[in-house]
Design a protein around this motif. Structure first.
Motif, PDB file in Angstrom:
ATOM      1  N   GLN A 194      -7.603  -1.735   1.537  1.00 28.73           N
ATOM      2  CA  GLN A 194      -6.721  -1.653   2.700  1.00 28.73           C
ATOM      3  C   GLN A 194      -7.568  -1.759   3.962  1.00 28.73           C
ATOM      4  O   GLN A 194      -8.747  -1.372   3.975  1.00 28.73           O
ATOM      5  N   TYR A 195      -6.963  -2.276   5.020  1.00 23.51           N
ATOM      6  CA  TYR A 195      -7.559  -2.245   6.351  1.00 23.51           C
ATOM      7  C   TYR A 195      -6.639  -1.460   7.277  1.00 23.51           C
ATOM      8  O   TYR A 195      -5.422  -1.650   7.247  1.00 23.51           O
ATOM      9  N   VAL A 196      -7.218  -0.587   8.100  1.00 25.03           N
ATOM     10  CA  VAL A 196      -6.464   0.143   9.105  1.00 25.03           C
ATOM     11  C   VAL A 196      -7.102  -0.172  10.452  1.00 25.03           C
ATOM     12  O   VAL A 196      -8.294   0.089  10.656  1.00 25.03           O
ATOM     13  N   LEU A 197      -6.327  -0.741  11.351  1.00 21.37           N
ATOM     14  CA  LEU A 197      -6.847  -1.136  12.653  1.00 21.37           C
ATOM     15  C   LEU A 197      -6.756   0.017  13.644  1.00 21.37           C
ATOM     16  O   LEU A 197      -5.724   0.680  13.755  1.00 21.37           O
ATOM     17  N   LYS A 198      -7.851   0.255  14.360  1.00 20.77           N
ATOM     18  CA  LYS A 198      -7.862   1.254  15.417  1.00 20.77           C
ATOM     19  C   LYS A 198      -7.173   0.691  16.650  1.00 20.77           C
ATOM     20  O   LYS A 198      -7.302  -0.496  16.940  1.00 20.77           O
ATOM     21  N   PRO A 199      -6.535   1.543  17.431  1.00 19.63           N
ATOM     22  CA  PRO A 199      -6.246   2.955  17.177  1.00 19.63           C
ATOM     23  C   PRO A 199      -5.036   3.074  16.257  1.00 19.63           C
ATOM     24  O   PRO A 199      -4.143   2.231  16.280  1.00 19.63           O
ATOM     25  N   PHE A 200      -4.987   4.091  15.428  1.00 22.89           N
ATOM     26  CA  PHE A 200      -3.877   4.259  14.514  1.00 22.89           C
ATOM     27  C   PHE A 200      -3.385   5.698  14.547  1.00 22.89           C
ATOM     28  O   PHE A 200      -4.089   6.608  14.971  1.00 22.89           O
TER      29      PHE A 200
ATOM     30  N   PHE B 164      -1.437   9.123  12.571  1.00 20.54           N
ATOM     31  CA  PHE B 164      -1.423   9.785  11.271  1.00 20.54           C
ATOM     32  C   PHE B 164      -0.447   9.094  10.329  1.00 20.54           C
ATOM     33  O   PHE B 164      -0.734   8.907   9.140  1.00 20.54           O
ATOM     34  N   ALA B 165       0.716   8.699  10.847  1.00 20.91           N
ATOM     35  CA  ALA B 165       1.721   8.050  10.000  1.00 20.91           C
ATOM     36  C   ALA B 165       1.179   6.776   9.370  1.00 20.91           C
ATOM     37  O   ALA B 165       1.474   6.465   8.207  1.00 20.91           O
ATOM     38  N   THR B 166       0.382   6.017  10.119  1.00 21.26           N
ATOM     39  CA  THR B 166      -0.202   4.788   9.589  1.00 21.26           C
ATOM     40  C   THR B 166      -1.128   5.091   8.430  1.00 21.26           C
ATOM     41  O   THR B 166      -1.035   4.479   7.358  1.00 21.26           O
ATOM     42  N   LEU B 167      -2.045   6.044   8.623  1.00 20.86           N
ATOM     43  CA  LEU B 167      -2.987   6.363   7.557  1.00 20.86           C
ATOM     44  C   LEU B 167      -2.274   6.984   6.359  1.00 20.86           C
ATOM     45  O   LEU B 167      -2.592   6.672   5.208  1.00 20.86           O
TER      46      LEU B 167
ATOM     47  N   ALA C   3       1.995  -2.178  -4.540  1.00 22.04           N
ATOM     48  CA  ALA C   3       1.911  -0.834  -3.963  1.00 22.04           C
ATOM     49  C   ALA C   3       0.944  -0.788  -2.789  1.00 22.04           C
ATOM     50  O   ALA C   3       1.082   0.055  -1.895  1.00 22.04           O
ATOM     51  N   LEU C   4      -0.029  -1.702  -2.763  1.00 20.98           N
ATOM     52  CA  LEU C   4      -1.013  -1.703  -1.683  1.00 20.98           C
ATOM     53  C   LEU C   4      -0.504  -2.391  -0.427  1.00 20.98           C
ATOM     54  O   LEU C   4      -1.098  -2.249   0.636  1.00 20.98           O
ATOM     55  N   ARG C   5       0.564  -3.139  -0.532  1.00 16.45           N
ATOM     56  CA  ARG C   5       1.041  -3.928   0.599  1.00 16.45           C
ATOM     57  C   ARG C   5       2.125  -3.183   1.359  1.00 16.45           C
ATOM     58  O   ARG C   5       3.140  -2.798   0.774  1.00 16.45           O
ATOM     59  N   ALA C   6       1.893  -2.993   2.644  1.00 14.53           N
ATOM     60  CA  ALA C   6       2.907  -2.353   3.482  1.00 14.53           C
ATOM     61  C   ALA C   6       4.068  -3.313   3.683  1.00 14.53           C
ATOM     62  O   ALA C   6       3.878  -4.516   3.825  1.00 14.53           O
ATOM     63  N   PRO C   7       5.317  -2.818   3.737  1.00 15.51           N
ATOM     64  CA  PRO C   7       6.469  -3.695   3.907  1.00 15.51           C
ATOM     65  C   PRO C   7       6.596  -4.250   5.309  1.00 15.51           C
ATOM     66  O   PRO C   7       7.312  -5.194   5.546  1.00 15.51           O
ATOM     67  N   GLY C   8       5.906  -3.672   6.254  1.00 15.07           N
ATOM     68  CA  GLY C   8       6.001  -4.130   7.629  1.00 15.07           C
ATOM     69  C   GLY C   8       5.047  -3.344   8.486  1.00 15.07           C
ATOM     70  O   GLY C   8       4.257  -2.545   7.998  1.00 15.07           O
ATOM     71  N   PRO C   9       5.064  -3.555   9.811  1.00 14.72           N
ATOM     72  CA  PRO C   9       4.158  -2.836  10.691  1.00 14.72           C
ATOM     73  C   PRO C   9       4.339  -1.327  10.581  1.00 14.72           C
ATOM     74  O   PRO C   9       5.448  -0.823  10.441  1.00 14.72           O
ATOM     75  N   ALA C  10       3.228  -0.601  10.599  1.00 11.30           N
ATOM     76  CA  ALA C  10       3.299   0.857  10.535  1.00 11.30           C
ATOM     77  C   ALA C  10       3.996   1.402  11.776  1.00 11.30           C
ATOM     78  O   ALA C  10       3.887   0.865  12.871  1.00 11.30           O
ATOM     79  N   ALA C  11       4.739   2.460  11.576  1.00 16.14           N
ATOM     80  CA  ALA C  11       5.559   3.005  12.653  1.00 16.14           C
ATOM     81  C   ALA C  11       4.702   3.678  13.714  1.00 16.14           C
ATOM     82  O   ALA C  11       3.774   4.416  13.416  1.00 16.14           O
ATOM     83  N   LEU C  12       5.038   3.393  14.965  1.00 18.19           N
ATOM     84  CA  LEU C  12       4.476   4.112  16.105  1.00 18.19           C
ATOM     85  C   LEU C  12       5.495   5.164  16.532  1.00 18.19           C
ATOM     86  O   LEU C  12       6.659   5.110  16.137  1.00 18.19           O
ATOM     87  N   PRO C  13       5.073   6.117  17.350  1.00 19.48           N
ATOM     88  CA  PRO C  13       6.048   7.067  17.882  1.00 19.48           C
ATOM     89  C   PRO C  13       7.196   6.331  18.574  1.00 19.48           C
ATOM     90  O   PRO C  13       7.005   5.251  19.129  1.00 19.48           O
TER      91      PRO C  13
END
Length: 238
Positions: free
Chosen positions: A111-117, A119-122, A151-161
């Protein structure tokens, strides 16, 4: 996907946080500890520290910053593979070079997590990784293999507040990283083309996720204005 994520043996998935920025490292350790089924077994601020930690402690997963002071994260991952360490890797980076993403696939980067992220994203990435990690035994067919990999693929962009958007966050991040002395909400609003209230919300979000810090600006009549600055150690193309 909620609740009791854990390894295939029912034990917590052991995570080593490798991040040279102490503020970010502490935040990542805290985030990992908030996800059921995961435990942060340590943190390292360099490649050398990571190697020493892996010699002492069994680890299932590295939460690995790619820009360390002594080695690139992918070079570290390659050397760990050669040394017989088989922990998976979630890469944490600000780099958006897809060639780096392709190289990482062969080195166990799942997985790749782009900064800034947030808690919900991680949390989303960790829970998805846990589903993948828990798959054991022989697949009954192509469908089961596809399901494990999916299972490793997110269905879409991670939620922001609520009320924050990824494109605006990207513009705010760029502006703040480019201002060595920091920015007030008013200055950021003018630079990015948003309202002062909106600018303050994005700046406070960056503070909350450990990517910015704030300090009061004195010397003016009335309440001091807050100046926001990108946290030290992240202005090196990360």
């Amino acid at each position: 996907m909620t609740g009791e994520a854990a390894g295939a043996d029912g034990q917590p998935i052991r995570v080593l946080v490798v991040e040279d920025d102490p503020v970010a490292a502490d935040a990542h350790v805290m985030y990992v500890g908030r996800v059921p089924g995961f435990v942060a077994v340590g943190k390292a601020h360099s490649g050398a520290e990571a190697r020493r930690a892996l010699e002492r402690t069994p680890v299932d997963l590295l939460l690995l910053d790619l820009h360390l002071p002594d080695v690139h994260g992918l070079h570290l991952a390659r050397s760990l593979r050669a040394a017989g360490h088989h922990a998976d890797v979630i890469a944490v980076t600000s780099a958006r070079d897809l060639a780096v993403v392709r190289e990482g696939v062969s080195l166990g980067v799942v997985q790749y997590v782009l900064k800034p992220f947030t808690f919900a994203t991680l949390r989303d990435r960790l829970v998805r990784y846990a589903e993948f990690h828990a798959a054991v035994g022989e697949a009954s067919g192509q469908e089961e293999v596809d399901r494990a990999l999916a299972a490793l693929r997110a269905p879409g962009p991670a939620a922001l507040p609520k009320g924050l958007s990824a494109p605006t966050l990207e513009r705010v991040t760029r502006a703040l990283r480019g201002a060595e002395e920091g920015l007030t909400a008013a200055a950021l609003a003018e630079s990015v083309g948003i309202s002062r209230i909106t600018a303050r919300r994005y700046l406070e979000h960056l503070v909350e996720v450990g990517r910015a810090e704030r300090r009061p600006l004195y010397g003016q009549v009335g309440r001091p204005e807050l100046v926001y600055r990108w946290v030290s150690g992240v202005g090196r193309g990360r």
